[in-house]
Write an enzyme that holds these catalytic residues in place. Structure first.
Site, PDB file in Angstrom:
ATOM      1  N   ARG A 176       6.137  65.816  -4.799  1.00 21.49           N
ATOM      2  CA  ARG A 176       7.185  66.567  -4.157  1.00 21.49           C
ATOM      3  C   ARG A 176       8.320  67.018  -4.908  1.00 21.49           C
ATOM      4  O   ARG A 176       8.706  68.097  -4.904  1.00 21.49           O
ATOM      5  CB  ARG A 176       7.543  65.936  -2.846  1.00 21.49           C
ATOM      6  CG  ARG A 176       6.261  65.486  -2.175  1.00 21.49           C
ATOM      7  CD  ARG A 176       6.562  64.897  -0.773  1.00 21.49           C
ATOM      8  NE  ARG A 176       7.349  65.507   0.086  1.00 21.49           N
ATOM      9  CZ  ARG A 176       8.251  64.768   1.179  1.00 21.49           C
ATOM     10  NH1 ARG A 176       8.189  63.542   1.289  1.00 21.49           N
ATOM     11  NH2 ARG A 176       9.019  65.471   2.068  1.00 21.49           N
TER      12      ARG A 176
ATOM     13  N   ARG B  56      12.472  55.732   3.986  1.00 20.92           N
ATOM     14  CA  ARG B  56      13.109  56.762   5.202  1.00 20.92           C
ATOM     15  C   ARG B  56      11.775  56.348   6.385  1.00 20.92           C
ATOM     16  O   ARG B  56      10.852  55.965   5.889  1.00 20.92           O
ATOM     17  CB  ARG B  56      12.648  58.018   4.872  1.00 20.92           C
ATOM     18  CG  ARG B  56      12.862  58.970   6.099  1.00 20.92           C
ATOM     19  CD  ARG B  56      13.293  60.365   5.463  1.00 20.92           C
ATOM     20  NE  ARG B  56      12.320  61.285   4.656  1.00 20.92           N
ATOM     21  CZ  ARG B  56      12.450  62.269   4.265  1.00 20.92           C
ATOM     22  NH1 ARG B  56      13.558  62.692   4.389  1.00 20.92           N
ATOM     23  NH2 ARG B  56      11.240  63.026   3.610  1.00 20.92           N
TER      24      ARG B  56
ATOM     25  N   LYS C 202      18.257  66.699   4.608  1.00 23.77           N
ATOM     26  CA  LYS C 202      18.375  67.909   5.272  1.00 23.77           C
ATOM     27  C   LYS C 202      17.918  67.723   6.765  1.00 23.77           C
ATOM     28  O   LYS C 202      18.583  68.264   7.774  1.00 23.77           O
ATOM     29  CB  LYS C 202      17.481  69.037   4.814  1.00 23.77           C
ATOM     30  CG  LYS C 202      17.585  69.393   3.370  1.00 23.77           C
ATOM     31  CD  LYS C 202      16.469  70.504   3.151  1.00 23.77           C
ATOM     32  CE  LYS C 202      15.015  70.268   3.200  1.00 23.77           C
ATOM     33  NZ  LYS C 202      14.598  69.356   2.288  1.00 23.77           N
TER      34      LYS C 202
END
Ligand code: AMP
Length: 215
Positions: A170, A126, A13
């Protein structure tokens, strides 16, 4: 243009948002980035959000809705991309009401669809820029220089909630609380699904095609 971008954590996103806002000159409103800024500024909201964020839990709806309604009311006429918000059906319906009161509405909902295992690989690799919000990956999207932001901001970091321990939590929260938001929009304005497993450029190409067809 007012856009909602949905997708599991790690679906890309943040990366797609940066590309969308650059191309269409929109405001990027990332609830996660705003919360991290609140924490960096040591505000009351930042302190309240801290323990939820570090464990991978969602911050309570009332705090988020107030924060995002404030950010949206300051957005320029040109529009915005919502990234990470709404994340519960409650938040989605509060957003609809706030926009309606301002005589506005969401124009399009984009949904990045991705497998859980790919998410785990992506998130743990990431690296993020704490200054500009840029997102990289140690294998799939390396910065020009190892560990440094391409925009000259300095050192990249691994967010504390991007560690393996927190990712599972998550994802579980995403499936139980956020996936129903996709259903909420499917039943109202409709949702455009994109396969988010492919190359970043291919996904943005398809997203741009969709957005171009709207403007
Ligand atoms: P993100 O950068 O979007 O992955 O958000 C990081 C963390 O901030 C999440 O794991 C949540 O703890 C919190 N957060 C961000 N957006 C929301 C939201 N819309 N509702 C509740 N919590 C949120």
């Amino acid at each position: 243009m007012r856009i909602v971008l949905l997708g599991a954590p790690g679906a890309g996103k943040g990366t797609q948002c940066m590309r969308i806002v650059d191309k269409y000159n929109l405001l990027h409103l990332s609830s996660g980035d705003i919360l991290r800024q609140e924490r960096a500024n040591n505000t009351e909201l930042g302190k309240k959000a801290q323990s939820y964020m570090d464990s991978g839990a969602l911050v309570p709806d009332e705090l988020i809705v107030k924060m995002m309604a404030g950010a949206i009311s300051n957005a320029p006429e040109g529009g915005f991309v919502l990234d990470g918000f709404p994340r519960t059906v409650n938040q989605a319906s509060a957003l609809d009401k706030a926009l309606e009161a301002a005589g506005q509405k969401i124009d399009v909902v984009l949904n990045l669809v991705i497998d859980d295992q790919i998410v785990v690989d992506r998130i743990t690799g990431r690296r993020s820029c704490p200054v500009c919000g840029g997102v990289y990956h140690v294998v799939n999207m390396k910065p020009k220089e190892d560990g440094l932001c391409d925009k000259g901001c300095g050192q990249l970091i691994q967010r504390p909630d991007d560690t393996e321990e927190v990712v599972e939590n998550r994802l579980a929260n995403y499936h139980s609380q956020t996936e129903p938001v996709v259903g909420y929009y499917k039943d109202s304005i409709g949702v455009c699904d994109f396969d988010a497993a492919g190359a970043v450029d291919d996904i943005s190409g398809l997203v741009f095609k969709k957005l171009d067809s709207l403007s």
